[in-house]
Design an enzyme around this catalytic site. Structure first.
Site, short mmCIF file in Angstrom:
data_model
loop_
_atom_site.label_atom_id
_atom_site.label_comp_id
_atom_site.label_asym_id
_atom_site.label_seq_id
_atom_site.Cartn_x
_atom_site.Cartn_y
_atom_site.Cartn_z
N TYR A 145 -28.93 -15.28 20.96
CA TYR A 145 -28.21 -15.06 22.30
C TYR A 145 -29.15 -15.59 23.42
O TYR A 145 -28.90 -15.85 24.40
CB TYR A 145 -27.72 -13.62 22.44
CG TYR A 145 -26.92 -13.30 21.52
CD1 TYR A 145 -26.02 -14.00 20.70
CD2 TYR A 145 -26.28 -11.84 21.37
CE1 TYR A 145 -25.00 -13.67 19.94
CE2 TYR A 145 -25.41 -11.28 20.84
CZ TYR A 145 -24.79 -12.17 19.97
OH TYR A 145 -23.74 -11.89 19.21
N LYS A 196 -30.68 -13.69 6.94
CA LYS A 196 -29.94 -14.67 5.89
C LYS A 196 -31.39 -15.60 5.43
O LYS A 196 -31.35 -16.67 5.92
CB LYS A 196 -29.03 -15.44 6.51
CG LYS A 196 -27.69 -14.71 6.74
CD LYS A 196 -26.97 -14.58 5.57
CE LYS A 196 -26.18 -15.87 5.04
NZ LYS A 196 -25.53 -15.70 3.81
N ASP A 229 -24.41 -10.95 4.98
CA ASP A 229 -22.96 -11.13 4.24
C ASP A 229 -22.96 -9.97 3.30
O ASP A 229 -22.05 -9.22 3.35
CB ASP A 229 -22.47 -12.37 3.77
CG ASP A 229 -23.76 -13.08 2.75
OD1 ASP A 229 -24.81 -12.57 2.78
OD2 ASP A 229 -23.63 -14.07 2.33
N ASP A 253 -25.04 -7.18 16.27
CA ASP A 253 -23.88 -7.13 16.79
C ASP A 253 -22.58 -7.03 15.88
O ASP A 253 -21.65 -5.94 16.54
CB ASP A 253 -23.65 -8.38 17.76
CG ASP A 253 -22.60 -8.44 18.98
OD1 ASP A 253 -22.07 -7.23 19.08
OD2 ASP A 253 -22.77 -9.31 19.87
N ASP A 257 -20.50 -3.35 15.01
CA ASP A 257 -18.79 -2.91 15.43
C ASP A 257 -18.13 -2.60 14.04
O ASP A 257 -17.14 -1.75 13.91
CB ASP A 257 -18.45 -4.31 15.69
CG ASP A 257 -18.24 -4.29 17.40
OD1 ASP A 257 -19.21 -3.46 18.09
OD2 ASP A 257 -17.40 -4.86 18.13
#
Ligand code: NAD
Length: 371
Positions: A145, A196, A229, A253, A257
């Site tokens: 970001y 990752k 993942d 982020d 959620d």
């Protein structure tokens, strides 16, 4: 941590349901001040779309200065379809990004706790989530970001190309990892670091830096590594395997959620965004629900105020040192849920539900019972 007798607080309700849930949170804050015998001097300012409309900017410099001088900032939520087509510098979300940057707030703490009375509100089987209590520590000043270069360009063949850069350096990784390891020491002493590393260089550096820091300073805490993942899958399959998860900006982020739905509703989850601790307390720091401005229900008076109220509890504990009041507020929320209080997001189909202010009343009446 010393408890002072007066505190300077900045309240930024924002857009959509922000002001609606903030109203209930402020009632709880006032109760806490009275109970603890401390004075809160509360200033309020517009941020997000409301500030774009009023001043042509998502956050005024003056508001940033007020935040820097405050003991803590209580934030609602910003954004909405009205402001979606504005240029990037006018996007309401810039208000949060700028506050995080200018206050040096690099770690977002997102507790994911299943309150027993809500076990049926989750889409996951009760035996998988009963007693769930984990924290996601999300790095929030770096990564995709904020990384440079970023932009949109038109290529030679006329196609448009948007690009962002995922980047993490040693210092950025170490400071957020320290927050996670310190937190784990006060919990079950288990940290899971998520990236990752199999496909990204930034993930590889993340893993190496955390491993080295762990060996140097935190060998008493169990550390394991997981690909993002796999972590998404494991959070749904067996979330109780986690104690503290530490991860970068974009994975944090998304995973938080996802984790929020384990608890039944986005409307239940508070968060704290902190920087370096001074004498065991975080100031300034920013407290906000993890949900957004929920334009689909804004103005209807049906939003769940719990995440905003629980953000007040986190602020009382982490920035103001009012541990007793923080605990009472959290217990009052659980008690209100136990006695059947439900907003629309928590109610079963066809079940009666409370308005935002009625849910505030339910928490307040539990608080007053403790007086
Ligand atoms: P959202 O969190 O606003 O809403 C997602 C869904 O959850 C909606 O159906 C909403 O009605 C529901 N919901 C959220 N909070 C609730 C509450 N307290 N009570 C009951 N239901 C609730 O996410 P979105 O729809 O993706 O985003 C809407 C706007 O909010 C966008 O402009 C987005 O950029 C912004 N946003 C802001 C923040 C922030 O201010 N920190 C965070 C996330 C999204």
């Amino acid at each position: 941590m010393n408890v002072r007798r007066s505190y300077q607080l900045l309240v930024l309700p924002g857009d959509g349901i922000g002001p609606e849930v903030m109203r209930e949170a402020l009632r709880v804050l006032q109760w806490a001040g009275k109970h603890a015998g401390v004075d809160f001097t509360i200033s309020q300012a517009l941020v997000g779309g409301a500030a774009v409309d009023a001043y042509g900017t998502p956050i005024q410099d003056e508001t940033v200065m007020q935040a820097q001088q405050a003991d803590a900032v209580l934030f609602g939520s910003v954004g909405g379809p009205r402001w979606e087509r504005l240029g990037f510098s006018l996007r309401p979300e810039i208000a949060i990004l700028r506050l995080r940057k200018e206050l040096g707030l690099f770690a977002n703490l997102r507790p994911v706790i299943l309150f027993d009375p809500l076990i049926e509100a989750s889409t996951i089987k009760p035996e998988i989530i009963r007693g769930l209590d984990l924290v996601i520590v999300r790095e929030c000043m770096g990564g995709l970001y904020f990384g440079e270069p970023r932009g949109i360009e038109t290529m030679a063949d006329g196609q448009r190309r948007g690009f962002n850069t995922e980047t993490y350096s040693t210092n950025e990784i170490e400071r957020v990892a320290r927050v996670a390891f310190d937190l784990a020491r006060r919990r079950q002493r288990r940290v899971c670091s998520v990236e990752k590393a199999n496909v990204t260089e930034s993930g590889l550096v993340w893993r190496e830096v955390i491993t080295a820091l762990h060996e140097r300073e935190f060998a008493d805490v169990e550390l394991r590594h997981m690909y993002a993942d796999n972590c998404a899958m494991q959070l749904v399959r067996n979330p109780k395997q986690f104690d503290v998860i530490v991860t970068g900006n974009i994975f944090g982020d998304i995973l938080s959620d996802l984790a929020s739905m384990l608890t039944g509703s986005l409307g239940m989850l508070p968060s704290a965004t902190i920087g370096v601790s001074r004498d065991g307390h975080f100031s300034p720091a920013l407290y906000e629900p993890i949900h957004g401005s929920a334009p689909d229900i804004a103005g209807k008076g049906i939003a769940n105020p719990m995440a905003q109220i629980l953000s007040v509890a986190m602020m009382l504990r982490l920035s103001l040192g009012l541990l007793v009041e923080a605990e009472i507020v959290e217990k009052a929320c659980v008690q209100a849920l136990s006695s059947g209080s439900r907003t629309a997001d928590l109610a079963a189909a066809g079940e009666e539900f409370l308005s935002t202010s009625e849910m505030g009343d339910a928490v307040l009446s539990e608080l007053e019972r403790t007086d």
